[in-house]
Design an enzyme around this catalytic site. Sequence first.
Site, PDB file in Angstrom:
ATOM      1  N   ASN A 171       9.958   4.459   2.643  1.00  0.00           N
ATOM      2  CA  ASN A 171       9.989   3.918   3.993  1.00  0.00           C
ATOM      3  C   ASN A 171      11.296   3.172   4.224  1.00  0.00           C
ATOM      4  O   ASN A 171      11.954   2.729   3.284  1.00  0.00           O
ATOM      5  CB  ASN A 171       8.835   2.925   4.173  1.00  0.00           C
ATOM      6  CG  ASN A 171       7.489   3.548   3.944  1.00  0.00           C
ATOM      7  OD1 ASN A 171       7.001   4.282   4.773  1.00  0.00           O
ATOM      8  ND2 ASN A 171       6.896   3.250   2.799  1.00  0.00           N
ATOM      9  N   ARG A 183       0.826  -1.210   0.000  1.00  0.00           N
ATOM     10  CA  ARG A 183       0.000   0.000   0.000  1.00  0.00           C
ATOM     11  C   ARG A 183       0.857   1.255   0.000  1.00  0.00           C
ATOM     12  O   ARG A 183       0.975   1.944  -0.995  1.00  0.00           O
ATOM     13  CB  ARG A 183      -0.951  -0.007   1.220  1.00  0.00           C
ATOM     14  CG  ARG A 183      -2.146   0.946   1.089  1.00  0.00           C
ATOM     15  CD  ARG A 183      -1.827   2.416   1.289  1.00  0.00           C
ATOM     16  NE  ARG A 183      -1.307   2.714   2.617  1.00  0.00           N
ATOM     17  CZ  ARG A 183      -0.901   3.922   2.994  1.00  0.00           C
ATOM     18  NH1 ARG A 183      -0.936   4.944   2.143  1.00  0.00           N
ATOM     19  NH2 ARG A 183      -0.412   4.118   4.208  1.00  0.00           N
ATOM     20  N   ASP A 184       1.492   1.551   1.104  1.00  0.00           N
ATOM     21  CA  ASP A 184       2.269   2.780   1.224  1.00  0.00           C
ATOM     22  C   ASP A 184       3.435   2.783   0.247  1.00  0.00           C
ATOM     23  O   ASP A 184       3.837   3.828  -0.255  1.00  0.00           O
ATOM     24  CB  ASP A 184       2.768   2.916   2.669  1.00  0.00           C
ATOM     25  CG  ASP A 184       3.229   4.321   2.991  1.00  0.00           C
ATOM     26  OD1 ASP A 184       2.897   5.244   2.238  1.00  0.00           O
ATOM     27  OD2 ASP A 184       3.932   4.493   4.002  1.00  0.00           O
ATOM     28  N   HIS A 239       7.542   4.512  12.349  1.00  0.00           N
ATOM     29  CA  HIS A 239       7.379   4.528  10.890  1.00  0.00           C
ATOM     30  C   HIS A 239       8.363   5.562  10.342  1.00  0.00           C
ATOM     31  O   HIS A 239       8.061   6.757  10.279  1.00  0.00           O
ATOM     32  CB  HIS A 239       5.936   4.901  10.539  1.00  0.00           C
ATOM     33  CG  HIS A 239       5.616   4.868   9.078  1.00  0.00           C
ATOM     34  ND1 HIS A 239       4.741   3.956   8.517  1.00  0.00           N
ATOM     35  CD2 HIS A 239       6.035   5.638   8.049  1.00  0.00           C
ATOM     36  CE1 HIS A 239       4.641   4.170   7.221  1.00  0.00           C
ATOM     37  NE2 HIS A 239       5.417   5.196   6.911  1.00  0.00           N
ATOM     38  N   HIS A 289      11.187   7.149   7.568  1.00  0.00           N
ATOM     39  CA  HIS A 289      11.615   7.267   6.180  1.00  0.00           C
ATOM     40  C   HIS A 289      13.115   7.551   6.157  1.00  0.00           C
ATOM     41  O   HIS A 289      13.680   8.024   7.136  1.00  0.00           O
ATOM     42  CB  HIS A 289      10.830   8.362   5.465  1.00  0.00           C
ATOM     43  CG  HIS A 289       9.427   7.950   5.125  1.00  0.00           C
ATOM     44  ND1 HIS A 289       8.898   8.053   3.862  1.00  0.00           N
ATOM     45  CD2 HIS A 289       8.439   7.428   5.898  1.00  0.00           C
ATOM     46  CE1 HIS A 289       7.645   7.610   3.859  1.00  0.00           C
ATOM     47  NE2 HIS A 289       7.345   7.233   5.096  1.00  0.00           N
ATOM     48  N   CYS A 309       6.460  10.151  -0.474  1.00  0.00           N
ATOM     49  CA  CYS A 309       5.291  10.950  -0.118  1.00  0.00           C
ATOM     50  C   CYS A 309       5.103  12.041  -1.160  1.00  0.00           C
ATOM     51  O   CYS A 309       5.992  12.878  -1.342  1.00  0.00           O
ATOM     52  CB  CYS A 309       5.457  11.580   1.264  1.00  0.00           C
ATOM     53  SG  CYS A 309       4.051  12.608   1.737  1.00  0.00           S
TER      54      CYS A 309
END
Length: 299
Positions: A248, A12-13, A206, A208, A239
Amino acid sequence: MELVKITEVGPRDGLQNEKTILSTQDKFEFVSRLVESGVKNIELTSFVRKDRIPQMGDATELAALVLPKFQNTVQFSCLTPNTKGYEGAKDSGFSEVAVFTATSETFTKKNINMTIQESLDFFKPIFTLAKQDGIRVRGYISTVIACPYEGKIEPEKTLEIAERLLDAGAYEISLGETIGVAVPSEVEALLEVLFKKFPKTYFAGHFHDTYGMAIANAKQALSMGIRSFDSSAGGLGGCPYAKGAAGNVATEDLVYFLHKEGYHTGIELNSIMAASRFMEEKIQRKLTSRTYIAMKNAD
């Protein structure tokens, strides 16, 4: 060995910002390889408008392929930005959904076209329905340390948003260091504020890797008691509302680090490599994971 939970967010991300639109079958193959590697928590998709995020336009179809085959052994989640998305997730058979907001008004406005308060109010029906339906809700907070528009974010702001989400019923808060600019001392300052009020078990890291600090920040969080992290195979992701933000933290990098530090993840590194190699071929660009590159070159 102590277990550290890893939520694989690549499907997903990781994929939602990739230019190459993958077929549903290719996504299914990617997820199958992730499951084979031992991943037990996977963020599968997002129930959003296809015209907004085309990469996630096959959420229902993908869920129909994945959930019947793997749901007994893997906890799948999906992003549900509104009640329509929530109903889609429920009808597809998900037992966990996620909602997201941020600490920055500007970022939230650009990301979901709402103020922070509006986003929190918007999620209330999802929490109410999820409680009735026995579905778990995970909360995401973006820009927990810095915002591309508003700069440094004070820890108290993140605490305020986390408290709202936890009070609403979120079982875990994923702390999104969205633009990858933080250093360990900033992670320490944030967690010190959060842990004064809430148990460590309520939070996940989470991170990056824009400035190469993701593993250093994960180590800081780990040393303070965080035992849950998000990561993306090969370092997929980014993003669209944070210019220059890298993906990520790579699952390979996180697993390599945790295993060398003596923790257990249940994930087999070479198998994650195979999943990432498959994706590298499909999206037709080089992946950024340091561990992936080093192990691939060593083959």
